[in-house]
Write a protein that holds these residues in place. Sequence first.
Motif, PDB file in Angstrom:
ATOM      1  N   GLY A  59       0.797  -1.220   0.000  1.00  0.00           N
ATOM      2  CA  GLY A  59       0.000   0.000   0.000  1.00  0.00           C
ATOM      3  C   GLY A  59       0.830   1.270   0.000  1.00  0.00           C
ATOM      4  N   VAL A  60       2.020   1.245  -0.649  1.00  0.00           N
ATOM      5  CA  VAL A  60       2.922   2.391  -0.576  1.00  0.00           C
ATOM      6  C   VAL A  60       3.295   2.971  -1.944  1.00  0.00           C
ATOM      7  CG1 VAL A  60       3.861   1.632   1.652  1.00  0.00           C
ATOM      8  CG2 VAL A  60       5.012   0.935  -0.475  1.00  0.00           C
ATOM      9  N   SER A  61       2.609   2.570  -3.001  1.00  0.00           N
ATOM     10  CA  SER A  61       2.958   3.056  -4.348  1.00  0.00           C
ATOM     11  C   SER A  61       2.898   4.575  -4.447  1.00  0.00           C
ATOM     12  CB  SER A  61       2.045   2.432  -5.404  1.00  0.00           C
ATOM     13  OG  SER A  61       2.311   1.064  -5.531  1.00  0.00           O
ATOM     14  N   ASP A  62       1.830   5.171  -3.947  1.00  0.00           N
ATOM     15  CA  ASP A  62       1.683   6.626  -4.029  1.00  0.00           C
ATOM     16  C   ASP A  62       2.784   7.338  -3.252  1.00  0.00           C
ATOM     17  OD1 ASP A  62      -0.550   6.340  -5.629  1.00  0.00           O
ATOM     18  OD2 ASP A  62      -1.976   6.601  -3.979  1.00  0.00           O
ATOM     19  N   ARG A  63       3.120   6.827  -2.086  1.00  0.00           N
ATOM     20  CA  ARG A  63       4.163   7.456  -1.263  1.00  0.00           C
ATOM     21  C   ARG A  63       5.513   7.409  -1.977  1.00  0.00           C
ATOM     22  NH1 ARG A  63       6.345  11.211   0.814  1.00  0.00           N
ATOM     23  NH2 ARG A  63       7.817  10.893   2.510  1.00  0.00           N
ATOM     24  N   LEU A  64       5.838   6.275  -2.592  1.00  0.00           N
ATOM     25  CA  LEU A  64       7.110   6.161  -3.310  1.00  0.00           C
ATOM     26  C   LEU A  64       7.139   7.104  -4.517  1.00  0.00           C
ATOM     27  CD1 LEU A  64       7.747   2.311  -3.131  1.00  0.00           C
ATOM     28  CD2 LEU A  64       8.703   4.108  -1.667  1.00  0.00           C
ATOM     29  N   ALA A  65       6.032   7.222  -5.211  1.00  0.00           N
ATOM     30  CA  ALA A  65       5.959   8.140  -6.348  1.00  0.00           C
ATOM     31  C   ALA A  65       6.161   9.586  -5.885  1.00  0.00           C
ATOM     32  CB  ALA A  65       4.628   7.992  -7.076  1.00  0.00           C
ATOM     33  N   GLU A  66       5.619   9.935  -4.718  1.00  0.00           N
ATOM     34  CA  GLU A  66       5.808  11.276  -4.156  1.00  0.00           C
ATOM     35  C   GLU A  66       7.282  11.579  -3.898  1.00  0.00           C
ATOM     36  OE1 GLU A  66       3.509  11.330  -0.566  1.00  0.00           O
ATOM     37  OE2 GLU A  66       1.589  11.282  -1.635  1.00  0.00           O
ATOM     38  N   LEU A  67       8.065  10.535  -3.662  1.00  0.00           N
ATOM     39  CA  LEU A  67       9.497  10.698  -3.397  1.00  0.00           C
ATOM     40  C   LEU A  67      10.308  10.841  -4.685  1.00  0.00           C
ATOM     41  CD1 LEU A  67       9.849   7.981  -0.602  1.00  0.00           C
ATOM     42  CD2 LEU A  67       9.817  10.475  -0.285  1.00  0.00           C
ATOM     43  N   GLY A  68       9.632  10.830  -5.835  1.00  0.00           N
ATOM     44  CA  GLY A  68      10.321  10.964  -7.114  1.00  0.00           C
ATOM     45  C   GLY A  68      10.787   9.639  -7.702  1.00  0.00           C
ATOM     46  N   ILE A  69      10.261   8.556  -7.174  1.00  0.00           N
ATOM     47  CA  ILE A  69      10.637   7.225  -7.629  1.00  0.00           C
ATOM     48  C   ILE A  69       9.650   6.781  -8.706  1.00  0.00           C
ATOM     49  CG2 ILE A  69      10.831   4.805  -6.915  1.00  0.00           C
ATOM     50  CD1 ILE A  69      11.615   5.925  -4.116  1.00  0.00           C
ATOM     51  N   GLU A  70      10.183   6.232  -9.787  1.00  0.00           N
ATOM     52  CA  GLU A  70       9.332   5.686 -10.833  1.00  0.00           C
ATOM     53  C   GLU A  70       8.772   4.355 -10.337  1.00  0.00           C
ATOM     54  OE1 GLU A  70       9.547   4.210 -15.486  1.00  0.00           O
ATOM     55  OE2 GLU A  70      11.322   5.101 -14.557  1.00  0.00           O
ATOM     56  N   VAL A  71       7.461   4.265 -10.223  1.00  0.00           N
ATOM     57  CA  VAL A  71       6.802   3.051  -9.735  1.00  0.00           C
ATOM     58  C   VAL A  71       6.154   2.368 -10.933  1.00  0.00           C
ATOM     59  CG1 VAL A  71       5.089   2.094  -8.145  1.00  0.00           C
ATOM     60  CG2 VAL A  71       6.386   4.143  -7.488  1.00  0.00           C
ATOM     61  N   LYS A  72       6.651   1.175 -11.262  1.00  0.00           N
ATOM     62  CA  LYS A  72       6.118   0.445 -12.410  1.00  0.00           C
ATOM     63  C   LYS A  72       6.355  -1.044 -12.206  1.00  0.00           C
ATOM     64  CE  LYS A  72       9.921   0.403 -15.667  1.00  0.00           C
ATOM     65  NZ  LYS A  72      10.327   0.849 -16.980  1.00  0.00           N
ATOM     66  N   TYR A  73       5.659  -1.862 -12.973  1.00  0.00           N
ATOM     67  CA  TYR A  73       5.881  -3.297 -12.887  1.00  0.00           C
ATOM     68  C   TYR A  73       7.295  -3.583 -13.379  1.00  0.00           C
ATOM     69  CZ  TYR A  73       0.921  -3.564 -12.000  1.00  0.00           C
ATOM     70  OH  TYR A  73      -0.324  -3.392 -11.444  1.00  0.00           O
ATOM     71  N   MET A  74       8.077  -4.265 -12.585  1.00  0.00           N
ATOM     72  CA  MET A  74       9.506  -4.434 -12.869  1.00  0.00           C
ATOM     73  C   MET A  74       9.915  -5.846 -13.269  1.00  0.00           C
ATOM     74  SD  MET A  74      11.055  -1.545 -12.749  1.00  0.00           S
ATOM     75  CE  MET A  74      12.718  -2.203 -12.833  1.00  0.00           C
ATOM     76  N   GLY A  75       8.993  -6.800 -13.299  1.00  0.00           N
ATOM     77  CA  GLY A  75       9.357  -8.174 -13.648  1.00  0.00           C
ATOM     78  C   GLY A  75      10.025  -8.280 -15.007  1.00  0.00           C
ATOM     79  N   ARG A  76       9.396  -7.735 -16.039  1.00  0.00           N
ATOM     80  CA  ARG A  76       9.973  -7.800 -17.388  1.00  0.00           C
ATOM     81  C   ARG A  76      11.228  -6.955 -17.523  1.00  0.00           C
ATOM     82  NH1 ARG A  76       4.536  -8.126 -21.059  1.00  0.00           N
ATOM     83  NH2 ARG A  76       4.155 -10.324 -20.620  1.00  0.00           N
ATOM     84  N   PRO A  77      11.230  -5.699 -17.035  1.00  0.00           N
ATOM     85  CA  PRO A  77      12.479  -4.925 -17.145  1.00  0.00           C
ATOM     86  C   PRO A  77      13.652  -5.597 -16.426  1.00  0.00           C
ATOM     87  CG  PRO A  77      10.651  -3.457 -16.642  1.00  0.00           C
ATOM     88  CD  PRO A  77      10.126  -4.859 -16.537  1.00  0.00           C
ATOM     89  N   LEU A  78      13.417  -6.164 -15.253  1.00  0.00           N
ATOM     90  CA  LEU A  78      14.493  -6.842 -14.539  1.00  0.00           C
ATOM     91  C   LEU A  78      14.968  -8.065 -15.325  1.00  0.00           C
ATOM     92  CD1 LEU A  78      16.380  -7.247 -12.138  1.00  0.00           C
ATOM     93  CD2 LEU A  78      14.507  -8.468 -10.990  1.00  0.00           C
ATOM     94  N   THR A  79      14.043  -8.796 -15.908  1.00  0.00           N
ATOM     95  CA  THR A  79      14.420  -9.960 -16.708  1.00  0.00           C
ATOM     96  C   THR A  79      15.297  -9.541 -17.886  1.00  0.00           C
ATOM     97  OG1 THR A  79      12.420 -11.133 -16.061  1.00  0.00           O
ATOM     98  CG2 THR A  79      13.529 -11.913 -18.057  1.00  0.00           C
ATOM     99  N   ARG A  80      14.948  -8.432 -18.539  1.00  0.00           N
ATOM    100  CA  ARG A  80      15.782  -7.930 -19.648  1.00  0.00           C
ATOM    101  C   ARG A  80      17.173  -7.552 -19.141  1.00  0.00           C
ATOM    102  NH1 ARG A  80      10.964  -5.417 -21.247  1.00  0.00           N
ATOM    103  NH2 ARG A  80      11.640  -3.437 -20.377  1.00  0.00           N
ATOM    104  N   MET A  81      17.233  -6.931 -17.968  1.00  0.00           N
ATOM    105  CA  MET A  81      18.541  -6.567 -17.407  1.00  0.00           C
ATOM    106  C   MET A  81      19.378  -7.809 -17.124  1.00  0.00           C
ATOM    107  SD  MET A  81      17.440  -3.623 -14.723  1.00  0.00           S
ATOM    108  CE  MET A  81      16.961  -2.002 -15.230  1.00  0.00           C
ATOM    109  N   LEU A  82      18.744  -8.840 -16.586  1.00  0.00           N
ATOM    110  CA  LEU A  82      19.465 -10.071 -16.268  1.00  0.00           C
ATOM    111  C   LEU A  82      19.982 -10.765 -17.517  1.00  0.00           C
ATOM    112  CD1 LEU A  82      17.077 -11.459 -13.513  1.00  0.00           C
ATOM    113  CD2 LEU A  82      19.446 -10.722 -13.164  1.00  0.00           C
ATOM    114  N   LYS A  83      19.250 -10.649 -18.621  1.00  0.00           N
ATOM    115  CA  LYS A  83      19.619 -11.354 -19.843  1.00  0.00           C
ATOM    116  C   LYS A  83      20.456 -10.510 -20.804  1.00  0.00           C
ATOM    117  CE  LYS A  83      15.818 -14.647 -20.081  1.00  0.00           C
ATOM    118  NZ  LYS A  83      14.715 -15.140 -20.936  1.00  0.00           N
ATOM    119  N   ALA A  84      20.415  -9.186 -20.671  1.00  0.00           N
ATOM    120  CA  ALA A  84      21.059  -8.308 -21.640  1.00  0.00           C
ATOM    121  C   ALA A  84      22.559  -8.210 -21.405  1.00  0.00           C
ATOM    122  CB  ALA A  84      20.427  -6.915 -21.559  1.00  0.00           C
ATOM    123  N   ASP A  85      23.288  -8.064 -22.489  1.00  0.00           N
ATOM    124  CA  ASP A  85      24.727  -7.821 -22.384  1.00  0.00           C
ATOM    125  C   ASP A  85      24.963  -6.440 -21.789  1.00  0.00           C
ATOM    126  OD1 ASP A  85      25.459  -9.386 -25.589  1.00  0.00           O
ATOM    127  OD2 ASP A  85      25.262 -10.253 -23.587  1.00  0.00           O
ATOM    128  N   GLY A  86      25.977  -6.334 -20.992  1.00  0.00           N
ATOM    129  CA  GLY A  86      26.362  -5.040 -20.462  1.00  0.00           C
ATOM    130  C   GLY A  86      25.761  -4.683 -19.111  1.00  0.00           C
TER     131      GLY A  86
END
Length: 160
Positions: free
Chosen positions: A127-154
């Motif tokens: 229940g903290v998505s709004d609070r994190l966004a108020e702090l300037g944090i990008e709040v989004k579903y991260m499963g796919r982006p993290l998977t791309r990071m784990l698999k991507a070169d570099g």
Amino acid sequence: MKGIVLGYLRDTVLVGLCIGAIGFVGSGCAGPGGSESAGRDDASAGPRADSLAVLWTSGDPAVAEKVCFMYTHNAKKAGWFDRVVLIVWGPSAKLLSEDERLQEYVERMLADGVEVKACKACADSYGVSDRLAELGIEVKYMGRPLTRMLKADGWEVLTF
């Protein structure tokens, strides 16, 4: 007795993480007699990874401040990596939403160019998505982006 053993194990893990981080950056940890830019090892063989994703999952404030944030912030400020992304995942989302000292630290990291993203599914579960966004944090579903990071070169991925 159980509390003493758990405290000892927690402290042992923290020491191990610190030693591991020091070993990872070589002599680059800023400290007495060292400079932050000393962490570059330009003579190393092989391609240089220029992107670092730090997956912060721990709900322990000491792990956040003394290990995870310290390394993440210095990795960006000292130029150890060109791109540094801190991913707030799981219990760390709740901790960050409540701890003003950690919020101030994240604010400094953002100002210095660290990208900070929070997993929306995790933040919603606390229940903290709004609070994190108020702090300037990008709040989004991260499963796919993290998977791309784990698999991507570099990309290097470090988890705390």
